[in-house]
Write an enzyme that holds these catalytic residues in place. Structure first.
Site, short mmCIF file in Angstrom:
data_model
loop_
_atom_site.label_atom_id
_atom_site.label_comp_id
_atom_site.label_asym_id
_atom_site.label_seq_id
_atom_site.Cartn_x
_atom_site.Cartn_y
_atom_site.Cartn_z
CB SER A 42 -1.36 13.79 -12.90
OG SER A 42 -0.20 13.03 -12.71
N GLY A 43 -2.03 10.77 -14.33
CA GLY A 43 -2.31 9.36 -14.06
C GLY A 43 -3.41 8.79 -14.91
CB THR A 103 2.64 9.92 -21.01
OG1 THR A 103 2.67 11.20 -20.38
CG2 THR A 103 4.00 9.63 -21.61
CG ASN A 105 1.22 9.25 -13.57
OD1 ASN A 105 1.67 8.11 -13.57
ND2 ASN A 105 1.07 9.96 -14.67
CB SER A 136 3.17 12.83 -13.14
OG SER A 136 2.45 14.02 -13.44
CB SER A 137 3.78 14.67 -18.61
OG SER A 137 3.95 13.48 -19.31
N GLY A 143 -4.38 18.00 -17.75
CA GLY A 143 -5.81 18.24 -17.63
C GLY A 143 -6.12 19.18 -16.49
CD GLU A 166 -2.45 19.49 -12.32
OE1 GLU A 166 -1.76 18.62 -12.90
OE2 GLU A 166 -1.97 20.36 -11.57
#
Length: 1037
Positions: free
Chosen positions: A149-150, A154, A199, A202-203, A429, A431
């Protein structure tokens, strides 16, 4: 002028300018040494700048096994704003946390249609390479974007879609699809993204999007698959995090009237589901502006106003659900203290108030075949409320994705099977948090599967390239993480199976009993550890409620608390019944009544995710993959800051070193022969300035001259493979030295060329002065050049079709030759055209020629008929009465058209049909043959010069069978009379009259038709007894 003279002229002209061509050719040869393509030269020159900005392909790292060298190369490039680097064909992207001017339309054009390695690394290069591979190889492609994330996943997927939207062919329909593809992003981000600690956008779900392309390469459709939406965020957020964007956008940006209808206030702090993270506002997010973007995007995608209203009603109902408060009674049951909220929720969801209220405080159970309502305590009721909120939001999100898919669907079912596809996977990704739960377990399982696929496909593509080039493949040793995938997903013995079994078994199942069962079942696995099974050192860093998996990317501890609840994700039956009774049309699609009658237990969350992941693997295996690995350089989201520890963590979890090791197991550098020879040919006297033999021989000669050792390279069928980067770098350094001597030669060639040009200018001026004199030494150069220029201009501008009458004006000396060439060219074009024409088209043209001969410049509506094709008949067999067809017998009908016949007495209009056979024209009234006019009795045809459709068929007076001339009107008068003229062979008997037509009424009497111009078509009997026709004038003659 004869052919011999023309050839002699051409040879003289060529000889007089050959000197200039020789110099220019040498000039080009020198330029070729530096690279014929300046973009390729720019890319390759980066090799020589590696001390400052590192290498742009990690495969060229000398110390490729060193993680320190890998990260240092990333850092060097990041400091120079070079955020993209390759590992072979894999793109590594570092989030710059600032806008870089590398995404303009000019940059897109620079990467469009260019070979992958000819320009510097970029997301556009990956996008274009996938697109060109899809077009040229007719194979579906996919681009896999991963990272934590970040890291910019996206944004990377947006850049890919923007690239296709700008560079692909477009039409009105295609532009609509492009707009919808692009506008799907802000909608999905609003409903599926949230601000997290790592993020701000974040998705919180995985996304796979297929973009469909037609045979022209234009995007014509799309389809989205979503994975594992983080529904728990709806009801709970960690400190410093927010709920999904749409909640804040609605409250901040919606109009006052809309908020009033939804029962909302413009304060996020008023809603329990929005305050748990204590972060209602974020400086980097403008919720009000984003709301406008989302509203516009919903309209572009095709949402109606009613659908938007119902969708927002659902979102508002979730906020109201969060504000439902409970209080407990002495008996242990609970009751709702906020009836106002229930009223809002019931209205917004379209359900009964009392039924909803009861469902939020009771659950329906079945005992001995009898249904009973059991009261819930305060904690259970709160859990039921939160479960309902998560279910409503999760299912609405799935409906939203399906709605977008309907909007993006390729409507042409016939061609959809032939459509090519580029898939785009934007997924979470690996985590690793301080506290890892069920969500991290699923996400990391997904990454294990993707890593397994990645290594398999990378090795497969490497092996296929070696075999295609005839190079011996040496097996590569690598960590096969199938053992970890099996540990998670194996039937009956895997972690997911054990979790499902514990969720479904009767008795007091809990998260702890699940952990105990894991220890009993997979406790001996090399990649599984718990506090109980660990050694003393490991126990110090593990909790008693945790288990550890040794993933390909490292060790991760998972806390089992909440595993069973999150995996079950159950909704009480009576809450389902309430939702199934909703009048909201979106919810009726989200909650099917079939769920209430289906006795089969629903799949658990983990099993659903495992099955959807298996389908995703099948999709990806069927496509040729490209990879984008995203890295975030720091946790503070600051531009220019590169935290080595954080980057090393991601390099490890993304498996980049493993990927590099696999890629470098064989040869570090490979290029096609023509590219390698073009770049380095100046280093060998035998290949400079050009090589005329086979490419492989030229490359072999070149590398032998450079002193390559046999173990340093291999020659394949179309490529050279170089094993060590130092070999390539030594060649680059030799080229840098060679450039100095090439520059000297270039300078000398230019000076010589410049002096010769000055001398030619003097000859040119002298020749111009004597241009009108007979050929002499003073003007022969000028005259030859003028002739040569004309012939070259003619060569470039020859007419392409028989309708193209253009021809360049020749100089006086070539007037005769030019005319001969023009005639020959036109004859050749006519011959080519006639050779390709079909019999049907030939017949059409023959009719059009007749029409032109008869009507061109004579009949006012003729120009309007020219672009319209003549049809075989205007009436089918079904339009003609069977009795008429029976009366015709064996006579073949060549043409039939509906006409209007005007009576000889009174000129009354009557609907008739005109049939043309091989021998006669027949006027038909329903089932009767009213008049047969043999072509031998047809004296001629009269028609006016105006735009009306009236015409007269004149018959001989001696024929007693005839009743007189026939006055008819046709909507297709040009076509009809052309058919009559051809069938009756009366092309020269069609008379076009200016003002009036006389015709025979029968018994020796005559009638007259008067024609006048007017604003509209009128046909009527005049007071003088004539038939008066007024017709508008369409063309001035």
């Amino acid at each position: 002028m004869d052919v011999g003279r023309m050839q002699d002229l051409l040879w003289k002209t060529r000889a007089s300018i050959i000197e200039k061509s020789f110099v220019v050719q040498n000039l080009h040869c020198v330029q070729d040494a530096v690279g014929s393509d300046w973009e390729r030269a720019m890319m390759e020159s980066a090799l020589t700048a590696r001390d400052r900005v590192g290498v742009q392909d990690f495969v060229l790292l000398e110390n490729h096994t060193s993680e320190v060298a890998f990260i240092e190369n990333l850092r060097k490039r990041f400091k120079e704003n070079l955020i993209y680097t390759y590992i072979g064909s894999v793109l590594v992207s570092v989030n710059p946390y600032k806008d870089l001017e590398i995404y303009t339309k000019q940059h897109m054009e620079r990467y469009r249609g260019v070979n992958f390695y000819e320009v510097s690394p970029h997301i556009y290069a990956v996008s274009d390479n996938a697109y060109r591979s899809m077009r040229s190889e007719k194979r579906d492609q996919c681009i896999l974007i991963s990272g934590e994330s970040g890291a910019g996943k996206t944004e990377a997927s947006k850049k890919v879609l923007q690239y296709y939207a700008v560079t692909c062919p477009a039409s009105e329909h295609v532009q609509t699809v492009k707009d919808r593809l692009l506008q799907s992003n802000p909608v999905l981000e609003a409903f599926g993204n949230a601000k997290t600690l790592r993020n701000d956008n974040s998705s919180r779900f995985g996304k796979y999007m297929d973009v469909q392309f037609d045979f022209k390469g234009a995007p014509v459709g799309g389809h989205i698959l979503n994975y594992l939406l983080e529904k728990s965020r709806v009801v709970h957020q960690s400190h410093g995090e927010r709920n999904f964007h749409i909640f804040y956008q609605l409250i901040e940006g919606a109009e006052d009237e809309l908020l009033r209808r939804l029962g909302l206030e413009r304060m996020a702090q008023q809603y329990q589901y929005l305050v748990k993270g204590s972060c209602p506002k974020v400086s980097s997010i403008n919720d009000r502006s984003d709301w406008k973007v989302v509203r516009k995007a919903l309209s572009v995608i095709g949402f109606s106003d009613d659908e938007v209203e119902e969708l927002l009603s659902i979102i508002a109902s979730v906020l109201h659900l969060g504000n439902v408060q409970y209080s407990g009674e002495d008996s242990g049951s609970s009751y709702i203290t906020t009836d106002t909220q229930i009223k809002y929720i019931a209205r917004l969801l379209g359900v009964d108030f009392s039924v909803l209220k009861e469902a939020l405080t009771h659950k329906k159970i079945t005992a001995k075949g009898e249904e009973l309502m059991s009261p819930l305590n305060q904690e259970q009721a709160s859990s039921a409320r939160d479960a309902l909120s998560k279910a409503i939001y999760g299912r609405t999100f799935t409906w939203l994705v399906n709605k977008i898919n309907t909007s993006l669907a390729f409507k042409d079912k016939f061609n959809s099977k032939n459509a090519s596809v580029i898939g785009l996977l934007d997924i979470y990704g690996f985590e690793v948090f301080q506290n890892n739960s069920f969500e991290q377990f699923c996400i990391n399982y997904c990454n294990e599967k993707l890593q397994q696929l990645f290594i398999e496909l990378t090795l497969k593509s490497e092996q296929e390239e070696y075999e295609a080039e005839g190079i011996t493949w040496e097996p590569v040793q690598y960590f096969n993480n199938k053992i970890i995938c099996d540990l998670v997903e194996e039937k009956f013995k895997g972690i997911i199976s054990i979790l499902d079994e514990e969720c479904l078994r009767p008795g007091d199942a809990s998260d702890i009993t699940f952990l105990v069962k894991l220890e009993d079942t997979v406790g001996g696995h090399a990649h599984f550890v718990t506090h109980k099974l660990a050694d003393g050192k490991t126990r110090k860093v593990m909790g008693r409620e945790e288990f550890r998996l040794l993933h390909y990317a490292g060790e991760v501890n998972y806390n089992v608390n909440g595993f069973l609840d999150k995996n079950n994700d159950l909704l009480f039956r009576n809450l389902k019944e309430v939702m199934c009774s909703s009048e909201n049309r979106i919810l009726t699609q989200c909650f099917s009544r079939e769920e209430l009658t289906d006795k089969k237990l629903p799949e658990t969350t983990a099993t659903q995710f495992k099955n959807s992941l298996a389908k995703l693997m099948e999709i990806l295996m069927s496509k040729d993959p490209s990879y984008v690995r995203c890295i975030k350089p720091n946790d503070a989201k600051q531009a220019g800051r590169f935290e080595e520890v954080l980057v090393r963590h991601q390099v490890k979890y993304l498996g980049l070193m493993e990927n590099l090791r696999v890629r470098r197991a064989g040869f570090a550098y490979r290029r096609r022969y023509e590219v390698f020879l073009q770049r380095y040919k100046s280093l060998c006297p035998d290949t400079w300035p050009s090589w005329d033999g086979r490419l492989v021989d030229g490359v072999s000669t070149l590398v032998k001259h450079l002193g390559y050792k046999p173990e340093e390279y291999k020659l394949g069928r179309t490529k050279i493979f170089i094993r060590f980067p130092k070999t390539l770098f030594a060649t680059e350094e030799a080229l840098e030295e060679r450039k100095h001597s090439l520059a000297t030669k270039l300078q000398a060639s230019w000076k010589g060329y410049n002096q010769k040009t000055k001398y030619r200018k003097l000859r040119w001026v002298l020749g111009f002065m004597f241009r009108h004199h007979p050929r002499c030494p003073e003007n022969e150069y000028f005259l030859d050049y003028v002739r040569y220029t004309f012939l070259m201009k003619l060569h470039r501008a020859l007419p392409k079709t028989v309708l193209d009458k253009s021809w360049p004006t020749p100089p006086p000396a070539l007037t005769e030759a030019s005319e001969l060439l023009r005639k020959l060219c036109m004859q050749n074009l006519v011959w080519k055209y006639c050779k390709t024409i079909s019999p049907e088209w030939k017949h059409q043209l023959e009719q059009k020629v007749v029409a032109s001969e008869v009507f061109k410049d004579k009949k006012d509506n003729y120009p309007q008929s020219v672009p319209k094709l003549f049809v075989g008949t205007r009436l089918d067999g079904d339009d003609i009465n069977p009795k008429v067809l029976q009366a015709l017998g064996t006579e073949k009908m060549k043409y039939a058209v509906p006409v209007t016949k005007y009576d000889r007495k009174g000129f009354k209009a009557r609907a008739r049909q005109l049939l043309l056979t091989a021998s006669s024209a027949i006027i038909v009234e329903e089932a009767k043959l009213k008049q047969r006019i043999d072509y031998s009795a047809l004296k001629g045809v009269s028609v006016s010069s105006l735009s009306d459709g009236l015409f007269v068929l004149h018959v001989t007076c001696e024929d007693n069978k005839q009743k007189g001339d026939a006055v008819l009107q046709s909507d297709h008068v040009i076509e009809t009379l052309t058919k009559v003229a051809i069938c009756a062979d009366k092309i020269n008997n069609i008379n076009i009259n200016q003002s009036s037509i006389k015709f025979t009424l029968g018994q020796g009497k005559e009638g007259i038709i008067d024609f006048t111009s007017g604003s509209e078509l009128l046909v009527a009997k005049a007071k003088n007894g004539h038939l008066s026709v007024t017709a508008p004038r369409l063309n001035s003659r």
